[in-house]
Structures are given as structure tokens and as C-alpha cells.
Scaffold this active site. Sequence first.
Site, PDB file in Angstrom:
ATOM      1  N   THR A 182       0.869  -1.165   0.074  1.00  0.00           N
ATOM      2  CA  THR A 182       0.057   0.050  -0.063  1.00  0.00           C
ATOM      3  C   THR A 182       1.074   1.210   0.115  1.00  0.00           C
ATOM      4  OG1 THR A 182      -1.429   1.303   1.527  1.00  0.00           O
ATOM      5  CG2 THR A 182      -0.184  -0.416   2.541  1.00  0.00           C
ATOM      6  N   ASP A 183       0.369   2.309  -0.512  1.00  0.00           N
ATOM      7  CA  ASP A 183       0.988   3.698  -0.119  1.00  0.00           C
ATOM      8  C   ASP A 183       1.060   4.304   1.015  1.00  0.00           C
ATOM      9  OD1 ASP A 183      -1.645   4.247   0.073  1.00  0.00           O
ATOM     10  OD2 ASP A 183      -1.882   5.883  -1.429  1.00  0.00           O
ATOM     11  N   GLU A 184       0.350   3.593   1.928  1.00  0.00           N
ATOM     12  CA  GLU A 184       0.172   4.015   3.434  1.00  0.00           C
ATOM     13  C   GLU A 184       1.682   3.599   4.098  1.00  0.00           C
ATOM     14  OE1 GLU A 184      -3.252   3.516   5.685  1.00  0.00           O
ATOM     15  OE2 GLU A 184      -4.537   3.063   3.560  1.00  0.00           O
TER      16      GLU A 184
ATOM     17  N   PRO B  84     -21.063   9.209   7.643  1.00  0.00           N
ATOM     18  CA  PRO B  84     -19.896   9.803   8.588  1.00  0.00           C
ATOM     19  C   PRO B  84     -18.773  10.099   7.940  1.00  0.00           C
ATOM     20  CG  PRO B  84     -19.738   7.327   8.625  1.00  0.00           C
ATOM     21  CD  PRO B  84     -20.912   7.646   7.686  1.00  0.00           C
TER      22      PRO B  84
ATOM     23  N   TYR C 281      -1.961  -0.370  10.682  1.00  0.00           N
ATOM     24  CA  TYR C 281      -1.885  -1.133   9.533  1.00  0.00           C
ATOM     25  C   TYR C 281      -0.733  -0.692   8.729  1.00  0.00           C
ATOM     26  CZ  TYR C 281      -3.319  -1.700   4.829  1.00  0.00           C
ATOM     27  OH  TYR C 281      -3.423  -1.823   3.335  1.00  0.00           O
TER      28      TYR C 281
ATOM     29  N   LYS D  11       2.359  -3.544   7.240  1.00  0.00           N
ATOM     30  CA  LYS D  11       2.516  -3.564   5.807  1.00  0.00           C
ATOM     31  C   LYS D  11       3.820  -3.111   5.615  1.00  0.00           C
ATOM     32  CE  LYS D  11      -0.078  -4.717   2.804  1.00  0.00           C
ATOM     33  NZ  LYS D  11      -0.215  -5.943   2.375  1.00  0.00           N
TER      34      LYS D  11
ATOM     35  N   GLY E 124      -4.416  10.132  14.590  1.00  0.00           N
ATOM     36  CA  GLY E 124      -3.412   9.845  13.587  1.00  0.00           C
ATOM     37  C   GLY E 124      -3.535   9.846  12.301  1.00  0.00           C
TER      38      GLY E 124
HETATM   39  P1  NAD Z   1      -9.856  -7.403   2.367  1.00  0.00           P
HETATM   40  O1  NAD Z   1      -9.755  -6.957   3.780  1.00  0.00           O
HETATM   41  O2  NAD Z   1     -10.949  -6.903   1.452  1.00  0.00           O
HETATM   42  O3  NAD Z   1      -9.464  -8.949   2.021  1.00  0.00           O
HETATM   43  C1  NAD Z   1      -8.449  -9.496   2.747  1.00  0.00           C
HETATM   44  C2  NAD Z   1      -8.542 -11.144   2.434  1.00  0.00           C
HETATM   45  O4  NAD Z   1      -7.574 -11.758   3.076  1.00  0.00           O
HETATM   46  C3  NAD Z   1      -9.848 -11.584   3.018  1.00  0.00           C
HETATM   47  O5  NAD Z   1     -10.563 -12.396   2.169  1.00  0.00           O
HETATM   48  C4  NAD Z   1      -9.582 -12.370   4.100  1.00  0.00           C
HETATM   49  O6  NAD Z   1     -10.261 -13.504   4.703  1.00  0.00           O
HETATM   50  C5  NAD Z   1      -7.879 -12.730   3.760  1.00  0.00           C
HETATM   51  N1  NAD Z   1      -7.395 -13.095   5.131  1.00  0.00           N
HETATM   52  C6  NAD Z   1      -7.046 -12.327   6.057  1.00  0.00           C
HETATM   53  N2  NAD Z   1      -6.207 -12.678   7.059  1.00  0.00           N
HETATM   54  C7  NAD Z   1      -5.988 -13.952   6.389  1.00  0.00           C
HETATM   55  C8  NAD Z   1      -5.001 -15.210   7.025  1.00  0.00           C
HETATM   56  N3  NAD Z   1      -4.135 -15.104   8.159  1.00  0.00           N
HETATM   57  N4  NAD Z   1      -4.926 -16.157   6.268  1.00  0.00           N
HETATM   58  C9  NAD Z   1      -5.493 -16.270   4.793  1.00  0.00           C
HETATM   59  N5  NAD Z   1      -6.311 -15.091   4.448  1.00  0.00           N
HETATM   60  C10 NAD Z   1      -6.500 -14.191   5.210  1.00  0.00           C
HETATM   61  O7  NAD Z   1      -8.413  -6.567   1.496  1.00  0.00           O
HETATM   62  P2  NAD Z   1      -8.151  -5.907   0.017  1.00  0.00           P
HETATM   63  O8  NAD Z   1      -8.770  -4.511   0.302  1.00  0.00           O
HETATM   64  O9  NAD Z   1      -8.802  -6.598  -0.897  1.00  0.00           O
HETATM   65  O10 NAD Z   1      -6.502  -5.917   0.170  1.00  0.00           O
HETATM   66  C11 NAD Z   1      -5.835  -6.595  -0.467  1.00  0.00           C
HETATM   67  C12 NAD Z   1      -4.439  -6.539  -0.347  1.00  0.00           C
HETATM   68  O11 NAD Z   1      -4.286  -5.244  -0.982  1.00  0.00           O
HETATM   69  C13 NAD Z   1      -4.038  -6.032   1.125  1.00  0.00           C
HETATM   70  O12 NAD Z   1      -2.613  -6.728   1.182  1.00  0.00           O
HETATM   71  C14 NAD Z   1      -3.820  -4.866   1.208  1.00  0.00           C
HETATM   72  O13 NAD Z   1      -2.914  -4.354   2.013  1.00  0.00           O
HETATM   73  C15 NAD Z   1      -3.323  -4.352  -0.133  1.00  0.00           C
HETATM   74  N6  NAD Z   1      -3.899  -3.050  -0.524  1.00  0.00           N
HETATM   75  C16 NAD Z   1      -5.207  -2.804  -0.471  1.00  0.00           C
HETATM   76  C17 NAD Z   1      -5.621  -1.445  -0.799  1.00  0.00           C
HETATM   77  C18 NAD Z   1      -7.255  -0.963  -0.810  1.00  0.00           C
HETATM   78  O14 NAD Z   1      -7.416   0.145  -0.855  1.00  0.00           O
HETATM   79  N7  NAD Z   1      -8.096  -1.875  -0.461  1.00  0.00           N
HETATM   80  C19 NAD Z   1      -4.914  -0.537  -1.370  1.00  0.00           C
HETATM   81  C20 NAD Z   1      -3.420  -0.611  -1.818  1.00  0.00           C
HETATM   82  C21 NAD Z   1      -3.300  -2.275  -1.113  1.00  0.00           C
HETATM   83  P1  TYD Z   2     -10.542   4.198   4.263  1.00  0.00           P
HETATM   84  O1  TYD Z   2     -11.663   3.756   3.196  1.00  0.00           O
HETATM   85  O2  TYD Z   2     -10.666   3.316   5.589  1.00  0.00           O
HETATM   86  O3  TYD Z   2      -9.313   3.942   3.782  1.00  0.00           O
HETATM   87  P2  TYD Z   2      -7.713   4.497   4.318  1.00  0.00           P
HETATM   88  O4  TYD Z   2      -7.796   4.762   5.578  1.00  0.00           O
HETATM   89  O5  TYD Z   2      -6.975   3.192   3.936  1.00  0.00           O
HETATM   90  O6  TYD Z   2      -7.296   5.498   3.498  1.00  0.00           O
HETATM   91  O7  TYD Z   2     -10.756   5.767   4.455  1.00  0.00           O
HETATM   92  C1  TYD Z   2     -10.453   6.382   3.194  1.00  0.00           C
HETATM   93  C2  TYD Z   2     -10.542   8.008   3.816  1.00  0.00           C
HETATM   94  O8  TYD Z   2     -11.966   8.177   4.160  1.00  0.00           O
HETATM   95  C3  TYD Z   2      -9.615   8.112   5.158  1.00  0.00           C
HETATM   96  O9  TYD Z   2      -9.178   9.523   5.011  1.00  0.00           O
HETATM   97  C4  TYD Z   2     -10.862   8.012   6.107  1.00  0.00           C
HETATM   98  C5  TYD Z   2     -12.049   8.605   5.528  1.00  0.00           C
HETATM   99  N1  TYD Z   2     -13.122   7.828   6.132  1.00  0.00           N
HETATM  100  C6  TYD Z   2     -14.398   8.895   6.803  1.00  0.00           C
HETATM  101  O10 TYD Z   2     -14.109  10.013   6.476  1.00  0.00           O
HETATM  102  N2  TYD Z   2     -15.571   8.297   7.134  1.00  0.00           N
HETATM  103  C7  TYD Z   2     -15.501   6.852   7.195  1.00  0.00           C
HETATM  104  O11 TYD Z   2     -16.671   6.271   7.784  1.00  0.00           O
HETATM  105  C8  TYD Z   2     -14.583   6.042   6.819  1.00  0.00           C
HETATM  106  C9  TYD Z   2     -14.486   4.247   6.746  1.00  0.00           C
HETATM  107  C10 TYD Z   2     -13.335   6.606   6.198  1.00  0.00           C
END
Ligand code: NAD
Ligand code: TYD
Length: 357
Positions: free
Chosen positions: A137-139, A218, A163, A167, A295
Amino acid sequence: MKNVLVTGGAGFIGSNFVRYLLDASRESQLQVVNLDALTYAGSLENLRDLPRPERHTFIQGDICNRDLVRDLLRRHQIDTIVHFAAETHVDRSILSPEPFIQTNVIGTFTLLEAARKYWLEKKALPLEQVRFHHVSTDEVYGTLKPEDPAFSETTPYAPNSPYAASKASSDHLARSYNHTYQLPLTISNCSNNYGPRQFPEKLIPLIILNALTGKPLPVYGDGQQIRDWLFVTDHCEAIHKIITQGRSGETYNIGGNNQPANLTIVETVCDLLDELQPLAEPHRSLIKFVTDRPGHDRRYAMNISKIKRELGWQPRYSLTDGLLATVQWMLANPDWVAAIQKQREYQTWLDKNYDKR
Ligand code: NAD
Ligand code: TYD
């Protein structure tokens, strides 16, 4: 790429990637083994109606289970690992960080060790045919001030939430396995994704779902935080390019080329719903400013010139098209929405995170 292990393939991005891979493999003999623990975030609903289902094997299990992972690699002669499985929600990591350390750090370590033993020690497959791809992730880069340049692959790590820190740890481990053992490996750091099958704890699906049911929307703090949004299919395409054409040992940043404020995202979703599913009052009247996240990172932005230059990838979806596609998907899939709303854990989460805000 013949036998691919996808971890976390029942989650949001993982299930979209499994779909993408099965679709893209029309001409090949590719087999996909999908390992997922089915935590609250994973669901078999996400794997309904897969293309070419005969090429997909689902295994429910934990990436921290060393014996299971070792056996899977051997039994399926895995040549490619695409590692998505993770705990992914910043707010949950603030209230309960431990599962993030377990899955994101120990789980990634377990997979890297299994790959090292199978590919490097046992020399089970020709090295030029194997690849470990770590999805991140970019975070990990922390937060930007308004005048700062976008994150590049050489921006120092400065993770701010549990988180992001978990990562970042997993990225460091992955990098070290390439550097020390020459494990063929790539890393991608991607910005915020959105699209079909995203669990509605994240901003965009939460807002759509709440708006559809007339609940408050929210917005944390002043709503002026900035994220770089990418439609999930664009992310899948970028990962596919990295696995097939990216250089081992490299990191690639992936992003959507747009940086709206959160409030703008929420207002855009409201305006789309006013057209597609009007209520008596405009949906914007449901917006509620609530206590900020501790944070809270103010701004993310990704410099994607490396992946563009080296692999010819850039996002296809504009934010407007991607948001419309996401809202339309949610409206067209009431069964998926109902299945999540039935989960007791989801309601418990909403109470825990929003009741006292
Ligand atoms: P998600 O939370 O939707 O899905 C995570 C999946 O991992 C779920 O199906 C869960 O059951 C499985 N999982 C969790 N713990 C596990 C374990 N111990 N063993 C096996 N499976 C397990 O996540 P996502 O949004 O699809 O993200 C997927 C990946 O992409 C992550 O590594 C996340 O850090 C990365 N990522 C996500 C975003 C985003 O915006 N969602 C952006 C950049 C990177
Ligand atoms: P989120 O989807 O949780 O992703 P991330 O924290 O990984 O960026 O949140 C995206 C942005 O939206 C983040 O700045 C937090 C904000 N946010 C709200 O304002 N309200 C909400 O209910 C949630 C879940 C997130």
C-alpha cells in the site's frame, strides 16, 4: 506462469484479481489456487460465477499455517505467488492491532519461508519460472503536506498507523528475501482501491450502503483529507503486468492519477444516487461530520511514472466512470449486499466504530 497461488483471494482485490486472471488465461493452461482464511472480510459470495471455474481451487486456511502453505506449494507445484491476504482496515488496526501483526507480518514471513524452501532449497522448479509478488500500500510512506511531491518508489518509509506499520514490516521482509536469497520477487505499493465487492467498512462502499438505506454518512474531521483513488480492475491489470513483465527485485508504485478530498468523494456518490435512486431529500442531507480518526494521514498521492515508463501501464478508469460503475454494481447486486448486512460481525463493527463518534 502456470500454477498460481493467490492468497486472500476471497477478499475485495484478491477476488477481483482471481476473476481477472481466469479471464486473461483463456488461451493458457493456468491453474489458480486460492488460499483464504475467510475472516470477516472474505466471502465465498465474492467467488460466485467465476469465469473458467474448473481452473480455480479454493482452500480455506490461514497463511500463518506453515505446514498447510508448504504442502500447497508442493502439491500444486506453485510457480507464482500473488500475496494479497492481510488485515486491511486502518480503523480496526487502531482499535485492535494484534491481528495485523499476526497476518501481515508473521503470515508474510511464513509465505516467504515456504517459497524460499520450495524454490531455492529444494530447487523444485527452474528459477526463471518462479515469482513471489507482494501486494502493498501507499500508506507505508506516511503522509504528505499540501506542497510535497507525490510518493515515489524511493520515498523513505514512515508508516503512521498500526496497519501501515505492519504492511511496511512485510515489505521489508519481502525485500530482504530478494536481496539476501535472490528469491525472484516484486513488490507493488498501491493507492486506495474502490469497486465491486469491497467490504463496506471502507469509505466508498460504506457511504453507498448507508446512503441507500437513508443512514448518516460519516465524514471524519473536516473531510479535507486526500486519497489517490484507483478502480480495482486497473489495479489487477497493473499487478498482472508486474508479474509477467516486471523486473525481479523492483518495487512499482500504482495509483489512480486523481486526488479528491474525502468530502468531494462523498458528495459525488450522493449526486450519483440522487440520479439513480432518488430519496425525498437530496442524499447530501445525510452527511454527518464526526470525530476524526486518531493519527489520520492528511494526504496521499502516487507518482506512477516508473510503471508507466517500464511496463506501459496507466489507469483506464476516470474517477467519475469508476464511481458510477461501483454504485451501479451495488444496485445490481442486492444479494451480495444482503449477505454482508446479515453478518453479525459487521453490525458489531459499525456500533463499535461509529456509536460514540
Ligand atoms: P480485504 O480486507 O478485502 O481482504 C483480505 C482477505 O484476506 C480476506 O478475504 C481475508 O479473509 C483474507 N485473510 C485475512 N487474514 C488471513 C489469513 N491469516 N490467512 C489467509 N487469508 C486471510 O483486503 P483488500 O482490500 O482486498 O486488500 C488486499 C491487499 O491489497 C492487502 O494486502 C492490502 O494491504 C492491499 N492494498 C489494499 C488497498 C485497498 O484500498 N483496499 C490499497 C493498496 C493495497
Ligand atoms: P478508508 O476507506 O478506511 O481507507 P484508508 O484509511 O486506508 O485511506 O478511508 C478513506 C478515507 O476516508 C480516510 O481519509 C478516512 C475517511 N473515512 C471517513 O471520513 N469516514 C468513514 O466512515 C471512513 C470509513 C473513512
